[in-house]
Design a protein around this motif. Structure first.
Motif, mmCIF file in Angstrom:
data_model
loop_
_atom_site.group_PDB
_atom_site.id
_atom_site.type_symbol
_atom_site.label_atom_id
_atom_site.label_comp_id
_atom_site.label_asym_id
_atom_site.label_seq_id
_atom_site.Cartn_x
_atom_site.Cartn_y
_atom_site.Cartn_z
ATOM 1 N N ASN A 252 26.208 42.734 44.057
ATOM 2 C CA ASN A 252 26.880 41.735 44.329
ATOM 3 C C ASN A 252 28.352 41.407 43.168
ATOM 4 N N GLY A 253 28.034 41.330 42.326
ATOM 5 C CA GLY A 253 28.899 41.833 40.732
ATOM 6 C C GLY A 253 29.781 42.567 40.601
ATOM 7 N N MET A 254 30.187 43.716 41.390
ATOM 8 C CA MET A 254 30.846 44.986 41.821
ATOM 9 C C MET A 254 31.992 44.070 43.184
ATOM 10 N N LEU A 255 30.869 43.684 44.033
ATOM 11 C CA LEU A 255 31.966 43.418 45.327
ATOM 12 C C LEU A 255 32.300 42.071 45.165
ATOM 13 N N THR A 256 32.544 40.741 44.130
ATOM 14 C CA THR A 256 33.227 40.021 43.177
ATOM 15 C C THR A 256 34.033 40.311 42.926
ATOM 16 N N LEU A 257 34.039 41.726 41.991
ATOM 17 C CA LEU A 257 34.740 41.864 41.066
ATOM 18 C C LEU A 257 35.951 42.460 41.490
ATOM 19 N N LEU A 258 35.543 43.229 42.765
ATOM 20 C CA LEU A 258 36.735 43.873 43.789
ATOM 21 C C LEU A 258 37.239 43.400 45.008
ATOM 22 N N ARG A 259 36.589 41.665 44.762
ATOM 23 C CA ARG A 259 37.671 41.118 45.382
ATOM 24 C C ARG A 259 38.857 39.749 44.523
ATOM 25 N N ASN A 260 38.371 40.063 43.160
ATOM 26 C CA ASN A 260 38.907 39.519 42.461
ATOM 27 C C ASN A 260 39.676 40.973 41.239
ATOM 28 N N PRO A 261 40.630 41.278 42.068
ATOM 29 C CA PRO A 261 40.831 42.270 40.920
ATOM 30 C C PRO A 261 41.354 41.772 39.512
ATOM 31 N N ASP A 262 42.512 39.982 39.687
ATOM 32 C CA ASP A 262 42.422 39.600 38.339
ATOM 33 C C ASP A 262 42.052 39.841 37.509
ATOM 34 N N VAL A 263 40.519 39.345 37.892
ATOM 35 C CA VAL A 263 38.900 39.171 36.829
ATOM 36 C C VAL A 263 38.683 40.407 36.537
ATOM 37 N N LEU A 264 38.899 41.381 36.903
ATOM 38 C CA LEU A 264 37.964 43.261 36.724
ATOM 39 C C LEU A 264 39.246 43.331 35.846
ATOM 40 N N GLU A 265 40.702 43.050 36.242
ATOM 41 C CA GLU A 265 41.236 43.498 34.575
ATOM 42 C C GLU A 265 41.045 42.649 33.634
ATOM 43 N N ARG A 266 41.160 41.602 33.983
ATOM 44 C CA ARG A 266 40.772 40.908 32.225
ATOM 45 C C ARG A 266 39.532 41.263 31.743
ATOM 46 N N LEU A 267 38.279 41.382 32.299
ATOM 47 C CA LEU A 267 37.109 42.162 32.158
ATOM 48 C C LEU A 267 37.027 43.631 31.617
#
Length: 403
Positions: A253-268
Motif C-alpha cells: 500500500n505504501g509503494m502504491l500510494t507513493l507512486l500515485r503521489n510522485p511529488d511526495v515520492l521525490e520529496r522522500l
C-alpha cells in the motif's frame, strides 16, 4: 441499497480498490445497524472509545447464538488476540517478555543490521528487471524472512507456511460462514498441520535452545509461570501470521500510494529522514487492517441513541476512523509530515498490534530503499488487483515498470 447493507457493500470485492466513499457514507451515521444483526461504527472518536471500552469483548463465546461469527467460537484454543482480561493479559505479558521492553529491550533494535542486509539483497535482485511485482518480488519475501528468523522457523519451511497462512487468513474473512465447507475444512487442516509442525519445533527448542524468540518462549519462566505447549503453539501461529501479513500490505500500500503521489515520492527521496512520519501517515491513509469484526458488547451499550444489544457483532471500521474529517484535517489527502497523527491503523487499547515496532521498522527500511534505488518506477495498472480479504486489505500484485 440502504445503510443496512453497508457491511455487504464494504466487503464486496468490487469495492476493494476504493472503499472510502462507503466509509464516508458510514460516518454520516454514527452507528449503522445491518440486516445480518451486526452494527457498524466508523467515526474516529467512537472507534477509539470502543477500542478502550472494557464492556467490549474480543471473545466470540460472548456472541449471541445464530449471529455472524457465533459459529466460530469453540473452533479450538485461541490466541491472546481473541481473549479478554485476565487471560489475555497473562498470555500477552508472557509473550512480550521475549519481544520487547522491559525484558527484551534490544530484540527489535538488534535486528537493524540484518534487516538492512535483507532489504539490500532483495533490491539487488531487482536490478536490470524492466518490470517487477512489488508483492511477489519484495513485500512478501522480506517480512516472511524476518519473522522466520525472529521466531526461529527454518526458512526452507517457508513455502509450507505460506500455504498454511493463506488458508488461515481466508478463514478470518468476515463474510465466511459455517456453510463455506471447503474454506472451513482448508483452514482447519492448515491449523492442524501448522500446529503439529510448531509443536515439534518447540519441543526441539526446549532441548536445543537458540537465540530466537521460540527458544525464549519455550524455556522462559516468569512471575506468570510458563506458557504450556498448547498456548505456545497457538500464539506462535498468531505471531507468524500477524508478523508478516500486515507488513506485506503496509509495504505494498505504501509503494502504491507513493507512486500515485510522485511529488511526495521525490520529496522522500530527497529527505529520507521524513520516512518514519511518512509510514505513520501511510498507516492512517491506507492501513493494512481495515475492519475489526471480532468485537462483542457484553452488556447493552448505547451509541448516539442506538442500542447495541449484548452479544451483537460490533464491527469497528479502522480505515474509516482514520479518514474522519472531524479528527484529521484534510483527511483524504496523503501528507507525509502530518502532525498530530494519532491514527488507529494498528489498533489501540489492550489489543493494539503486538508487532507494531517491527512492522514500523520494516516499512521504513523497505520503502526508503525501494524509492532510493528503483529507477523511474511507474505503475503498470491502477487500480491493481486486490486480495479478496476485506479485513487485511492490500493488492495481490503491484506491477511496476522501471528504467
Amino acid at each position: 441499497m440502504s445503510r443496512a447493507q453497508l457491511f455487504e457493500r464494504i466487503t464486496d470485492q468490487a469495492n476493494r480498490p476504493n472503499p472510502y466513499p462507503l466509509y464516508e457514507e458510514l460516518r454520516e451515521t454514527r452507528v449503522a445497524p445491518q440486516d445480518n444483526g451486526s452494527f457498524l461504527v466508523g467515526r474516529y472518536y467512537d472507534v477509539m472509545a470502543l477500542l478502550h471500552d472494557p464492556r467490549i469483548s474480543s471473545d466470540l463465546h460472548n456472541r449471541g447464538p445464530g449471529l455472524p461469527g457465533a459459529d466460530r467460537a469453540g473452533d479450538g484454543p485461541e490466541s491472546f488476540l481473541k481473549l479478554d482480561p485476565p487471560e489475555h493479559d497473562r498470555l500477552r505479558r508472557l509473550t512480550t517478555r521475549q519481544f520487547g521492553p522491559p525484558h527484551s529491550p534490544d530484540r527489535i533494535d538488534s535486528m537493524r543490521g540484518e534487516l538492512a542486509t535483507l532489504v539490500t539483497d532483495l533490491v539487488d535482485g531487482l536490478d536490470g528487471k524492466g518490470r517487477i511485482d512489488i508483492v511477489d518480488d519484495f513485500a512478501y519475501p522480506f517480512p516472511v524472512t524476518v519473522i522466520c528468523r525472529l521466531l526461529g522457523v527454518p526458512h526452507e519451511e517457508e513455502p509450507r507456511f505460506h500455504a498454511w497462512a493463506d488458508a488461515l487468513v481466508a478463514a478470518i474473512d468476515p463474510r465466511r460462514s459455517s456453510a463455506d465447507n471447503e474454506q472451513v475444512k482448508a483452514a482447519q487442516q492448515a491449523q492442524m498441520e501448522m500446529a503439529m509442525f510448531m509443536a515439534g519445533l518447540i519441543e526441539d527448542r526446549r532441548h536445543n535452545p537458540g537465540d530466537d524468540m521460540l527458544s525464549g518462549l519455550a524455556n522462559d519462566s516468569g512471575p506468570d509461570g510458563q506458557l504450556n505447549t498448547v498456548e505456545l503453539v497457538t500464539n506462535s501461529i498468531l505471531l507468524f501470521i500477524a508478523g508478516h501479513e500486515t507488513t506485506v500490505n503496509l509495504i505494498t500500500n505504501g509503494m502504491l500510494t507513493l507512486l500515485r503521489n510522485p511529488d511526495v515520492l521525490e520529496r522522500l527521496r530527497a529527505e529520507p529522514e521524513l520516512m518514519p512520519a511518512a509510514v505513520e501517515e501511510l498507516l492512517r491513509f491506507e492501513p493494512p487492517v481495515h475492519l475489526l469484526g471480532q468485537r462483542t458488547p457484553i452488556v447493552d451499550i448505547e451509541i448516539d441513541g442506538v442500542t447495541v444489544p449484548k452479544g451483537s457483532p460490533l464491527v469497528l471500521a479502522l480505515a474509516s476512523a482514520n479518514r474522519d474529517p472531524e479528527r484529521f484535517v484534510d483527511a483524504d489527502r496523503f501528507v507525509p509530515d502530518r502532525e498530530d497523527n494519532q491514527h488507529v491503523g494498528l489498533g489501540s487499547g489492550i489489543h493494539s498490534c503486538f508487532g507494531a515496532p517491527l512492522a514500523r521498522l520494516e516499512g521504513q527500511m523497505a520503502l526508503t530503499e525501494l524509492i532510493r534505488r528503483l529507477p523511474n518506477p511507474r505503475l503498470v495498472e491502477d487500480p491493481p488487483p486486490y486480495r479478496p480479504n476485506p479485513v487485511l486489505r492490500g493488492p495481490r500484485h503491484l506491477l511496476v515498470d522501471c528504467g
